[in-house]
Design a protein around this motif. Structure first.
Motif, PDB file in Angstrom:
ATOM      1  N   VAL A  52       0.862  -1.180   0.000  1.00  0.00           N
ATOM      2  CA  VAL A  52       0.000   0.000   0.000  1.00  0.00           C
ATOM      3  C   VAL A  52       0.904   1.239   0.000  1.00  0.00           C
ATOM      4  O   VAL A  52       1.809   1.344   0.831  1.00  0.00           O
ATOM      5  N   SER A  54       1.068   5.345   0.261  1.00  0.00           N
ATOM      6  CA  SER A  54       0.363   6.574   0.629  1.00  0.00           C
ATOM      7  C   SER A  54       1.383   7.693   0.743  1.00  0.00           C
ATOM      8  O   SER A  54       2.584   7.481   0.594  1.00  0.00           O
ATOM      9  N   THR A 233       1.050  -7.830   4.129  1.00  0.00           N
ATOM     10  CA  THR A 233       0.789  -6.437   3.775  1.00  0.00           C
ATOM     11  C   THR A 233       1.791  -5.501   4.434  1.00  0.00           C
ATOM     12  O   THR A 233       2.169  -5.714   5.593  1.00  0.00           O
ATOM     13  N   ILE A 235       2.602  -0.993   4.464  1.00  0.00           N
ATOM     14  CA  ILE A 235       2.142   0.327   4.039  1.00  0.00           C
ATOM     15  C   ILE A 235       3.345   1.253   3.961  1.00  0.00           C
ATOM     16  O   ILE A 235       3.988   1.537   4.970  1.00  0.00           O
TER      17      ILE A 235
END
Length: 372
Positions: A52, A54, A233, A235
């Motif tokens: 992910v 951002s 996962t 981020i």
């Protein structure tokens, strides 16, 4: 629209890429087949499937997400690059038509390496697919869309909207018997909302707490949360060496950790080259530069020296030195965050559209620093 193919060396010195590209932009250039480098470092996050990405607006998170997808594909992985903000940023970067709610091939290498597919996820299409997969509504679901029911539902319940968006990512990461024959992906890169909203976007269980305590939507939220908080996962947060983005990155890491979401690396984007060493920078800031010596160097180079020219050059030098001092201070703060740090250089030529070479340069830098 007519299609052409073009070849380019892989970001990590692997086989030649062949990518579908619109004929209007022309081929960006040819590169010879490379040989995988034995010095390539191991991945910082082995075993991770969902990356992910951002970052604060303006830091280049979409560009970093696209470069990361290319870098992961260079390891022989089949990669899905997803976006959820409706900006069609991926299409703009690769100079292709707007992406539909359908997995489309962006980059195909020759034999022996991976592929990059892209998908633009919107909540209305995701809800229609959800209704069809789990309730077999089919045409009835499309009728609801025509009456505006779906838009109404996702507007009054933002938590449901995020569950639908992340739910599609989960489905791509965990193909099941309900989606027979669908393509499976070794890695997924999600171009996610900005840092200020990333924890809320990914913390779908808490967002639904006041809306649905039981039922299929709550069940899907639980399933998605299991993936997002798992070892599959990470981020990544993108920043630049400026005070506000660095502070927002620090706040984002604290918020993600507070909600139990796994933090990956901080990607410092648009890093300027260090043209001056520490002593030269100190001399500029203190005003102790030998003007006569500088004038002599310029004269020897064939430049006509005037007082105004020297004053202008020294003023620009002071600004450059002060900027580097500020960046070094922000860099120290980034390294104190306790996560891996990757730096990407500022590219003079830019990235995206007709100049895809920049994406490959960034992908190569991600490879050499172990993010892929």
């Amino acid at each position: 629209m007519a299609q052409v193919t073009w070849r380019r060396r892989t970001p990590c010195s692997g086989p030649v890429w062949v990518a579908a590209h619109s004929a209007r932009s022309g081929p960006p250039g040819l590169y010879a087949r490379g040989v995988p480098s034995p010095s390539r470092p191991p991945e910082l996050f082995p075993g991770v499937q969902l990356h992910v990405v951002s970052g604060k607006g303006g830091t280049g998170k979409s560009t970093v997400a696209a470069a990361l997808a290319l870098a992961l594909a260079s390891r022989g992985k089949t990669v899905l690059l997803c976006e959820v903000e409706g900006r069609q940023g991926v299409a703009q970067l690769f100079d292709v038509p707007p992406l539909p709610y359908e997995e489309r091939l962006l980059v195909r290498p020759q034999a022996g390496s991976g592929e990059v597919y892209a998908l633009a996820i919107d909540p209305e299409s995701a809800l229609l697919e959800y209704l069809d997969m789990y309730y077999r509504l089919g045409r009835a679901g499309k009728a609801l869309d025509r009456f505006g029911v779906i838009e109404f539902a996702t507007t009054i319940a933002p938590g449901v909207r995020d569950v639908l968006l992340t739910g599609k990512v989960y489905e791509a990461a965990h193909r099941n018997s309900r989606n027979k024959g669908a393509r499976s992906y070794d890695a997924i890169v999600l171009d996610a909302p900005p840092t200020g909203r990333i924890a809320q976007f990914l913390n779908v269980n808490d967002e639904l707490a006041g809306l649905a305590k039981v039922g299929p939507i709550k069940s899907q939220a639980d399933t998605v949360t299991t993936l997002l908080r798992s070892e599959r996962t990470v981020i990544h947060l993108v920043t630049v060496l400026e005070e506000m983005p660095v502070q927002e990155t620090a706040d984002g890491i604290e918020e993600l950790r507070g909600t139990g979401l796994p933090v990956g690396a901080v990607v410092v984007n648009q890093v300027r080259p260090q043209d001056l060493d520490h002593d030269d920078r100190a001399a500029l800031v203190s005003g102790s530069v030998d003007r006569s010596r500088l004038g002599g160097v310029l004269t020897a180079a064939g430049v006509e020296v005037t007082d105004d020219l020297l004053a202008g050059l020294l003023d620009e030098g002071v600004q450059h030195a002060e900027r580097r001092e500020l960046e070094d201070g922000q860099r120290a703060l980034v390294h104190d965050l306790g996560v891996p740090v990757v730096e990407l250089t500022r590219l003079a030529s830019g990235v995206g559209g007709r100049d895809l070479g920049g994406l490959y340069e960034l992908a190569e830098q991600l490879c050499t620093q172990g993010l892929a």
